[in-house]
Design a protein around this motif. Structure first.
Motif, PDB file in Angstrom:
ATOM      1  N   ILE A  19       0.831  -1.271   0.121  1.00  0.00           N
ATOM      2  CA  ILE A  19       0.068   0.064  -0.278  1.00  0.00           C
ATOM      3  C   ILE A  19       0.828   1.220  -0.014  1.00  0.00           C
ATOM      4  N   ILE A  20       0.731   1.937  -1.203  1.00  0.00           N
ATOM      5  CA  ILE A  20       1.348   3.315  -1.012  1.00  0.00           C
ATOM      6  C   ILE A  20       0.806   4.741  -0.742  1.00  0.00           C
ATOM      7  N   ALA A  21      -0.500   4.562  -0.921  1.00  0.00           N
ATOM      8  CA  ALA A  21      -1.508   5.666  -0.427  1.00  0.00           C
ATOM      9  C   ALA A  21      -2.837   4.961   0.230  1.00  0.00           C
ATOM     10  N   ALA A  22      -3.194   5.641   1.325  1.00  0.00           N
ATOM     11  CA  ALA A  22      -4.689   5.392   1.891  1.00  0.00           C
ATOM     12  C   ALA A  22      -5.339   6.569   2.210  1.00  0.00           C
ATOM     13  N   THR A  23      -6.623   6.763   1.547  1.00  0.00           N
ATOM     14  CA  THR A  23      -7.256   8.106   2.156  1.00  0.00           C
ATOM     15  C   THR A  23      -8.694   7.530   2.662  1.00  0.00           C
ATOM     16  N   PRO A  24      -9.461   8.288   3.208  1.00  0.00           N
ATOM     17  CA  PRO A  24     -10.667   8.048   3.707  1.00  0.00           C
ATOM     18  C   PRO A  24     -11.535   8.244   2.368  1.00  0.00           C
ATOM     19  N   PHE A  25     -12.460   7.141   2.284  1.00  0.00           N
ATOM     20  CA  PHE A  25     -13.454   7.215   1.040  1.00  0.00           C
ATOM     21  C   PHE A  25     -14.746   7.977   1.610  1.00  0.00           C
ATOM     22  N   ALA A  26     -14.802   9.151   1.570  1.00  0.00           N
ATOM     23  CA  ALA A  26     -15.861  10.084   2.149  1.00  0.00           C
ATOM     24  C   ALA A  26     -17.457   9.722   1.361  1.00  0.00           C
ATOM     25  N   LYS A  27     -17.203   9.104   0.239  1.00  0.00           N
ATOM     26  CA  LYS A  27     -18.473   8.964  -0.580  1.00  0.00           C
ATOM     27  C   LYS A  27     -19.071   7.601  -0.556  1.00  0.00           C
ATOM     28  N   ALA A  28     -18.309   6.747   0.369  1.00  0.00           N
ATOM     29  CA  ALA A  28     -18.611   5.231   0.679  1.00  0.00           C
ATOM     30  C   ALA A  28     -19.998   5.145   1.377  1.00  0.00           C
ATOM     31  N   PRO A  58      -5.130   5.278   8.090  1.00  0.00           N
ATOM     32  CA  PRO A  58      -4.458   5.442   6.835  1.00  0.00           C
ATOM     33  C   PRO A  58      -2.756   5.379   7.212  1.00  0.00           C
ATOM     34  N   GLU A  59      -2.379   5.881   8.110  1.00  0.00           N
ATOM     35  CA  GLU A  59      -0.900   5.785   8.461  1.00  0.00           C
ATOM     36  C   GLU A  59      -0.602   4.324   8.577  1.00  0.00           C
ATOM     37  N   ASP A  60      -1.501   3.632   9.321  1.00  0.00           N
ATOM     38  CA  ASP A  60      -1.031   2.150   9.519  1.00  0.00           C
ATOM     39  C   ASP A  60      -0.762   1.549   8.253  1.00  0.00           C
ATOM     40  N   LEU A  61      -1.724   1.886   7.007  1.00  0.00           N
ATOM     41  CA  LEU A  61      -1.874   1.244   6.118  1.00  0.00           C
ATOM     42  C   LEU A  61      -0.522   1.349   5.034  1.00  0.00           C
ATOM     43  N   VAL A  62      -0.250   2.630   5.119  1.00  0.00           N
ATOM     44  CA  VAL A  62       0.921   2.914   4.211  1.00  0.00           C
ATOM     45  C   VAL A  62       2.185   2.149   4.522  1.00  0.00           C
ATOM     46  N   ASN A  63       2.729   1.438   3.251  1.00  0.00           N
ATOM     47  CA  ASN A  63       4.002   0.607   3.686  1.00  0.00           C
ATOM     48  C   ASN A  63       3.619  -0.701   3.892  1.00  0.00           C
ATOM     49  N   LYS A  64       2.355  -1.103   4.211  1.00  0.00           N
ATOM     50  CA  LYS A  64       2.104  -2.472   4.480  1.00  0.00           C
ATOM     51  C   LYS A  64       1.915  -3.543   3.324  1.00  0.00           C
ATOM     52  N   LEU A  65       2.533  -4.767   3.597  1.00  0.00           N
ATOM     53  CA  LEU A  65       2.321  -5.725   2.314  1.00  0.00           C
ATOM     54  C   LEU A  65       0.786  -6.271   2.558  1.00  0.00           C
ATOM     55  N   VAL A  66       0.287  -6.642   1.362  1.00  0.00           N
ATOM     56  CA  VAL A  66      -1.254  -6.952   1.555  1.00  0.00           C
ATOM     57  C   VAL A  66      -1.252  -8.059   0.529  1.00  0.00           C
ATOM     58  N   LEU A  98      -6.284  -7.538   7.694  1.00  0.00           N
ATOM     59  CA  LEU A  98      -5.713  -7.828   6.675  1.00  0.00           C
ATOM     60  C   LEU A  98      -5.067  -9.182   6.442  1.00  0.00           C
ATOM     61  N   CYS A  99      -5.268  -9.719   5.296  1.00  0.00           N
ATOM     62  CA  CYS A  99      -4.151 -10.991   5.205  1.00  0.00           C
ATOM     63  C   CYS A  99      -3.146 -10.469   4.677  1.00  0.00           C
ATOM     64  N   ILE A 100      -1.860 -10.605   5.580  1.00  0.00           N
ATOM     65  CA  ILE A 100      -0.683 -10.362   4.937  1.00  0.00           C
ATOM     66  C   ILE A 100       0.384 -11.100   5.263  1.00  0.00           C
ATOM     67  N   PRO A 101       1.531 -10.962   4.424  1.00  0.00           N
ATOM     68  CA  PRO A 101       2.570 -11.866   4.606  1.00  0.00           C
ATOM     69  C   PRO A 101       3.359 -11.703   5.758  1.00  0.00           C
ATOM     70  N   GLU A 102       3.900 -12.629   6.244  1.00  0.00           N
ATOM     71  CA  GLU A 102       4.483 -12.396   7.553  1.00  0.00           C
ATOM     72  C   GLU A 102       5.998 -11.988   7.458  1.00  0.00           C
ATOM     73  N   HIS A 103       6.699 -12.023   6.083  1.00  0.00           N
ATOM     74  CA  HIS A 103       7.954 -11.559   5.784  1.00  0.00           C
ATOM     75  C   HIS A 103       7.933 -10.788   4.494  1.00  0.00           C
ATOM     76  N   GLU A 104       8.918 -10.065   4.248  1.00  0.00           N
ATOM     77  CA  GLU A 104       9.210  -9.180   3.095  1.00  0.00           C
ATOM     78  C   GLU A 104       9.249 -10.324   2.017  1.00  0.00           C
ATOM     79  N   VAL A 105       8.606  -9.997   0.683  1.00  0.00           N
ATOM     80  CA  VAL A 105       8.442 -10.759  -0.381  1.00  0.00           C
ATOM     81  C   VAL A 105       8.424  -9.662  -1.500  1.00  0.00           C
ATOM     82  N   PRO A 106       8.950 -10.252  -2.676  1.00  0.00           N
ATOM     83  CA  PRO A 106       9.023  -9.056  -3.773  1.00  0.00           C
ATOM     84  C   PRO A 106       7.682  -9.056  -4.088  1.00  0.00           C
TER      85      PRO A 106
END
Length: 112
Positions: A19-28, A58-66, A98-106
């Motif tokens: 995840i490189i960007a996360a913003t609130p979806f106001a119209k959802a 949003p700050e928690d999500l940025v840079n997280k692998l998914v 979220l379903c996330i990898p436990e370790h860094e992967v490409p």
């Protein structure tokens, strides 16, 4: 539970992205974020809408692998076009974890 064949599973492209960007979806209709997820040079950046507001900022999500499904057709969600499905699990309270990898992967690595 309906059983599937191995060939059915191989049709689903589950890939790792960051995840490189996360913003609130106001119209959802339900609280959600608009995400931009980088799947590496082969697939590039894809957009997704995800109802993750109960457990993540949003700050928690940025840079997280998914892990996301990347071969669904684009889906219109209100004024937003979602291009992938970020995966997760509902906890006991119905909140999405979220379903996330436990370790860094490409980026772009396929789940097998």
């Amino acid at each position: 539970m309906q059983q599937i064949e191995w060939q059915d599973f191989t049709k689903v492209e589950l890939r790792v992205g960051r995840i490189i960007a996360a913003t609130p979806f106001a119209k959802a209709r339900k609280p959600a974020y608009q995400l931009q997820v980088d799947f590496g040079p082969e697939l590039g950046i894809k957009k997704s809408s995800a109802q993750l507001t109960a457990l993540y900022t949003p700050e928690d999500l940025v840079n997280k692998l998914v892990v996301a499904v990347v071969n669904f057709p684009p889906k219109q969600i209100g004024p937003f076009m979602s291009e992938c499905l970020v995966t997760g699990f509902h906890n006991a309270n119905g909140e999405v974890s979220l379903c996330i990898p436990e370790h860094e992967v490409p980026l772009g690595t396929r789940l097998l």
